[in-house]
Design a protein around this motif. Structure first.
Motif, mmCIF file in Angstrom:
data_model
loop_
_atom_site.group_PDB
_atom_site.id
_atom_site.type_symbol
_atom_site.label_atom_id
_atom_site.label_comp_id
_atom_site.label_asym_id
_atom_site.label_seq_id
_atom_site.Cartn_x
_atom_site.Cartn_y
_atom_site.Cartn_z
ATOM 1 N N GLN A 33 62.025 18.060 45.253
ATOM 2 C CA GLN A 33 60.654 17.624 44.989
ATOM 3 C C GLN A 33 60.171 18.082 43.618
ATOM 4 O O GLN A 33 58.967 18.169 43.373
ATOM 5 N N TRP A 84 70.441 16.912 58.738
ATOM 6 C CA TRP A 84 70.119 15.566 59.213
ATOM 7 C C TRP A 84 71.090 15.167 60.336
ATOM 8 O O TRP A 84 71.689 14.097 60.329
ATOM 9 N N TRP A 90 66.501 18.271 62.059
ATOM 10 C CA TRP A 90 66.266 18.075 60.625
ATOM 11 C C TRP A 90 67.243 18.897 59.778
ATOM 12 O O TRP A 90 68.042 18.349 59.014
ATOM 13 N N TRP A 131 57.182 11.718 53.145
ATOM 14 C CA TRP A 131 56.422 12.586 54.053
ATOM 15 C C TRP A 131 55.208 13.266 53.373
ATOM 16 O O TRP A 131 55.371 14.278 52.689
ATOM 17 N N GLY A 134 60.445 11.775 62.341
ATOM 18 C CA GLY A 134 60.969 12.679 61.305
ATOM 19 C C GLY A 134 62.163 13.443 61.845
ATOM 20 O O GLY A 134 62.495 13.358 63.038
ATOM 21 N N GLY A 135 62.794 14.178 60.967
ATOM 22 C CA GLY A 135 64.036 14.855 61.318
ATOM 23 C C GLY A 135 63.952 15.774 62.523
ATOM 24 O O GLY A 135 64.936 15.967 63.233
ATOM 25 N N ASN A 136 62.782 16.337 62.754
ATOM 26 C CA ASN A 136 62.652 17.254 63.892
ATOM 27 C C ASN A 136 61.864 16.649 65.029
ATOM 28 O O ASN A 136 61.488 17.345 65.956
ATOM 29 N N GLU A 163 67.068 19.124 52.793
ATOM 30 C CA GLU A 163 65.982 19.204 51.813
ATOM 31 C C GLU A 163 65.930 20.555 51.105
ATOM 32 O O GLU A 163 66.956 21.158 50.815
ATOM 33 N N PHE A 164 64.718 21.031 50.837
ATOM 34 C CA PHE A 164 64.544 22.229 49.999
ATOM 35 C C PHE A 164 65.177 23.482 50.574
ATOM 36 O O PHE A 164 65.480 24.425 49.849
ATOM 37 N N ASP A 189 65.520 8.478 60.118
ATOM 38 C CA ASP A 189 66.559 8.798 59.140
ATOM 39 C C ASP A 189 67.949 8.598 59.728
ATOM 40 O O ASP A 189 68.611 9.558 60.107
ATOM 41 N N ALA A 198 56.016 20.524 55.017
ATOM 42 C CA ALA A 198 56.983 20.140 56.042
ATOM 43 C C ALA A 198 56.734 20.951 57.309
ATOM 44 O O ALA A 198 55.863 21.806 57.352
ATOM 45 N N GLN A 199 57.531 20.641 58.324
ATOM 46 C CA GLN A 199 57.376 21.383 59.567
ATOM 47 C C GLN A 199 58.151 22.690 59.480
ATOM 48 O O GLN A 199 59.253 22.806 59.981
HETATM 49 C C1 BGC Z 1 60.472 16.537 59.082
HETATM 50 C C2 BGC Z 1 61.350 15.796 58.170
HETATM 51 C C3 BGC Z 1 60.665 15.673 56.885
HETATM 52 C C4 BGC Z 1 60.204 17.008 56.330
HETATM 53 C C5 BGC Z 1 59.320 16.838 55.152
HETATM 54 C C6 BGC Z 1 60.186 17.859 58.448
HETATM 55 O O1 BGC Z 1 59.423 18.620 59.249
HETATM 56 O O2 BGC Z 1 61.074 16.678 60.298
HETATM 57 O O3 BGC Z 1 61.683 14.552 58.664
HETATM 58 O O4 BGC Z 1 61.549 15.108 56.027
HETATM 59 O O5 BGC Z 1 59.502 17.714 57.272
HETATM 60 O O6 BGC Z 1 59.515 17.781 54.173
#
Ligand code: BGC
Ligand code: BGC
Length: 828
Positions: free
Chosen positions: A269, A469, A473, A335, A105-107, A530-531, A149, A731-732
């Motif tokens: 989302q 990204w 992340w 995810w 994942g991104g992080n 993302e959000f 990604d 998410a993280q």
């Molecule tokens: C991850 C992302 C992922 C997101 C999900 C993050 O913690 O690193 O890759 O897209 O959580 O919302």
């Protein structure tokens, strides 16, 4: 009957309007009554048809799949449909749990290190492959598919070439360029041993308040359609009639199916409340092209269509995507997105699987999901035929993507990461993506043999110009040192000016020692993904016009000003445009900042070097209140700069002055910041109840913190209007607190969340605080997911921070905020 006819014809508007004859109408009306109706229901024959190339399921491949299927146990089959994240799985786990795929994942980075070396990535991925391919009794060796990604280059890897984000590529209107970028990205992804890039995004964003707008090529489907096949062909190369993709190519994943860019209010989302016609006409357009081009995987969207989560929508996943569009690869979830399907949790979701999801992205809950899915297969809740279909698709992709190849010649070719030809390509992409909005007095192109002041806090910041990204992340924490091959915009300008015999001076704040002939000010949005990037209005720097002040300061000194605006979307910038003589939308150009100088500056001999060729692929807003969806041709379409706008050096058009009335009623404000500088910033407020009192305290600066003391039962909370923390909890993300214990607690202490003023989630933090040294400041990040352990509805959180106890206790704090977890967050 009449009404049915009317609504049916409205539904078909845009699809067949020109050809719709009476006979067709009658047939269509009959179909209305036969077809199911209701939210989330589809009429597959209205959709464009497509088909994966025949070469994707050639007889040899299918025979290999048959052989595997005959040999695999049900446990092995279930393993194939589950994907875990590297933060939660070790290669050794594959011995007990034969999972089909692993992602980063991104992080996530090797050994918890986001900035791990390419070598460390390769070693980690090889370790997973090795266990999967080990000969062991009762084990069918099948390569594990490693995905990440790689959405603007192999962007998680330090040293990789970072290409402009998709919004910039959209402005370039150059499918051939996109194909080459896909090719280079695939190669750099293959270098670290990965098999699969989670891209391209085929969103057609309709409301740029959405924090993922920059991942979409354009707000009109035409660009997305052209680019969909170009990027898939670039990443995967041609699908050979026999055998697998060429080495140095990776599987692509078009995402997020469907209408991720169509959600109400641009909410990430969220819910696309639109007709089936609009779903098809606007949002579906890239997919048939990608499928015809042989895309191997599709990622289902977190979002909903008319209240129905796509991840559980059988009509969309099975009837449309696999039926009407003839998709023969596999559908991967997003995810933990399956956990949002009604009746599901992240660790159990037969509904999504039965709807057509083939692989669960189960970053952290994979182990329990494996057990539950196995039980669901054994009980018949998941039919064996459905499992077999999913596994066949996954095996097909693995075979065609070349995972069984014994030679992987690009692996370990670290010289190809950030290779000169890739960087030259990225630089070209930067040049092509720039859009010139204003060039009054034909200020640009500039003579390079001048004295140039380069100002703005984005001028010398490769992380800023690369956006989310990127390495991490959200991309918010990068420094130039994280980009060993990268070049900032300043550095590119400096090189070109010096080469032409001019001089350049870098001063972020716009001060100077020698009066400049011209100032180039580079500024814009800070990275987000993302959000976290969702915003309430399209106003740039609401409530804090720092960059405008800088531009105006320079202008007041009669220095010609060129603005270079870095952003993931068009924003309302009329005041900034007025305060500049020339204004360039540079989007998020990536690591090759030198591309900006190529266009802005003349050649040393004074002739034009490169002209602008970028055209807006999103409409530029006229007020801060502008929200889409309005399209070219729609009544009321009234942008400041229309879709397709973009000046060149041959145009002599004066722009402005533009209206500076923002028109927005709400102002932004960072909702993630709950407390800083001694106060809870709007919309938050600081509240105490019970036997508690507070007074200001110095935390670094005077009165920058608050000391709270309890004498008995009570709580302190930071509350405000309801916020939806569901996405953050999945998410993280973490709640980060900078605090000091002033007096040890006599009774248990709880960290809580309140929803509509009632406690809705609670964690015991007594141990955490007891271990802290009294009188010393420290910072802790508490994973929001820890609150999710006992499932609670966190869609209406009115106090995202609340501390309660019922005995004497003293706690000071300086800052409270919601931040991405970079691997350091804990569960108390
Ligand atoms: C991850 C992302 C992922 C997101 C999900 C993050 O913690 O690193 O890759 O897209 O959580 O919302
Ligand atoms: C994002 C996807 C991404 C995945 C893996 C999700 O949260 O929505 O776009 O591919 O995480 O990082």
């Amino acid at each position: 009957m009449r009404n049915a006819l009317l609504s049916w014809s409205r539904l078909r508007r845009g699809l067949t309007a020109a050809t719709l004859g009476l006979g067709v109408l009658a047939a269509a009306a009959a179909a209305t009554f036969a077809a199911p109706a209701g939210p989330g229901m589809v009429h597959p024959d209205l959709w464009p048809s497509a088909h994966s190339p025949a070469a994707m399921s050639d007889p040899e491949t299918e025979a290999k799949i048959d052989a595997f299927m005959a040999q695999m146990s049900v446990e092995e089959k279930v393993g194939q449909v589950i994907q875990a994240d590297i933060t939660a799985i070790k290669p050794d786990d594959l011995r007990r749990y034969p999972l089909g795929s692993v992602l980063a994942g991104g992080n996530s980075g090797p050994n918890g290190d986001d900035r791990a070396s390419p070598q460390a990535w390769l070693e980690m991925i090889r370790a997973f492959h090795a266990v999967a391919m080990e000969p062991r009794p009762g084990h069918t060796p099948i390569p594990v598919m490693f995905g990440l990604d790689a959405v603007h280059g192999d962007n998680n890897i330090p040293g990789a070439t970072i290409f402009p984000h998709n919004i910039g590529l959209g402005a370039a209107r150059d499918p051939a360029l996109v194909r080459e970028i896909g090719n280079a990205t695939a190669e750099e992804t293959a270098v670290i041993g990965a098999d699969w890039a989670f891209g391209p995004t085929l969103a057609v964003p309709q409301d740029v308040r959405w924090g993922r707008s920059y991942e979409g090529y354009a707000e009109e489907p035409e660009v997305v359609r052209d680019y969909a096949s170009a990027m898939v062909e670039g990443l995967q190369g041609p699908m050979p009639a026999k055998g697998a993709l060429a080495s140095g190519r990776v599987a692509a994943s078009v995402k997020h199916f469907l209408a991720d860019g169509g959600t109400e209010g641009g909410k990430d989302q969220g819910d696309a409340k639109i007709s089936e016609d609009e779903l098809i006409r606007i949002h579906a357009q890239g997919y048939p092209a990608a499928i015809d081009a042989g895309v191997l995987t599709v990622m289902a969207s977190f979002s909903s269509w008319n209240g129905v989560k796509n991840t559980g929508n059988r009509g969309l996943l099975t009837e449309v995507l696999k039926g009407r569009m003839g998709f023969e690869g596999f559908v991967v979830g997003d995810w933990n997105a399956h956990g949002q399907v009604p009746g599901c949790t992240p660790v159990s979701c037969a509904a999504a699987f039965n709807a057509g999801l083939d692989m669960f992205m189960a970053p952290d809950g994979w182990k329990a999901l494996y057990a539950n899915t196995l039980a669901e297969v054994k009980s018949g809740e998941i039919p064996m035929a459905r499992l077999d279909d999913a596994v066949r698709r996954i095996l097909r992709v693995k075979i065609k993507a070349g995972l069984f190849a014994t030679e992987r010649p690009f692996e370990g070719r670290f010289d190809r990461l950030g290779a000169p030809d890739h960087r030259a390509l990225a630089r070209r992409a930067v040049r092509e993506s720039l859009v010139l909005l204003k060039n009054n007095g034909a200020l640009l192109p500039l003579r390079a043999d001048a004295h140039v002041l380069v100002a703005g806090d984005g001028a010398d910041d490769i992380g800023r110009q690369s956006g989310g990204w990127t390495i991490s992340w959200q991309g918010a924490d990068n420094t130039n040192a994280d980009f060993p091959h990268g070049q900032s915009i300043w550095s590119g300008l400096h090189d070109a000016v010096t080469a032409a015999g001019g001089t350049a001076e870098l001063r972020a704040d716009g001060s100077f020692t020698t009066r400049p002939d011209v100032a180039i000010v580079v500024f814009g949005e800070k990275p987000y993904a993302e959000f976290q990037g969702d915003i309430p209005t399209v106003e740039y720097q609401p409530g804090d016009k720092r960059d405008l002040a800088l531009l105006r300061r320079l202008k007041a000194q009669h220095i010609p000003v060129v603005a270079v605006f870095l952003s993931g979307r068009p924003l309302w910038t009329n005041p900034e445009i007025n305060a500049s003589d020339a204004f360039v939308a540079a989007w998020l150009p990536g690591t090759e900042g030198g591309g900006v100088a190529d266009v802005l500056l003349r050649k040393p001999d004074g002739s034009v070097n490169r002209d602008f060729r970028g055209k807006l692929s999103y409409s530029w807003p006229k007020t801060a209140a502008s929200v889409k969806p309005l399209h070219r041709g729609d009544r009321g379409y009234d942008p400041q700069f229309a879709y397709g706008y973009g000046l060149s050096y041959r145009d002599h058009r004066e722009v402005g002055p533009l209206s500076e009335t923002s028109g927005a009623s709400t102002t932004g404000g960072d909702r993630n910041l709950l407390f800083r500088g001694g106060r809870a910033p709007a919309p938050w407020s600081f509240m105490l109840s019970g036997a508690v009192s507070a007074h200001p305290v110095d935390a670094g600066a005077q009165e920058s913190g608050k000391a709270v003391s309890w004498t008995g039962e009570g709580d302190l909370r930071i509350s405000g209007p309801p916020v939806d923390l569901t996405r953050q909890t999945n998410a993280q993300m973490a709640l980060q607190i900078t605090y000091r214990i002033d007096r040890a607690a006599a009774a248990p202490v709880k960290l809580q969340l309140a929803c509509s003023d009632k406690t809705c989630a609670s964690l015991d933090v007594s141990g955490l605080f007891a271990r802290a040294q009294t009188g010393a400041w420290s910072t802790v990040a508490i994973r929001l997911a820890c609150f999710g352990a006992a499932p609670a509805d966190l869609s209406q959180v009115t106090a995202p921070f609340m501390i309660s106890t019922h005995g004497p206790f003293g706690l000071s704090f300086a800052e409270v905020s919601i931040v991405p977890d970079t691997g350091k967050a804990v569960c108390p």
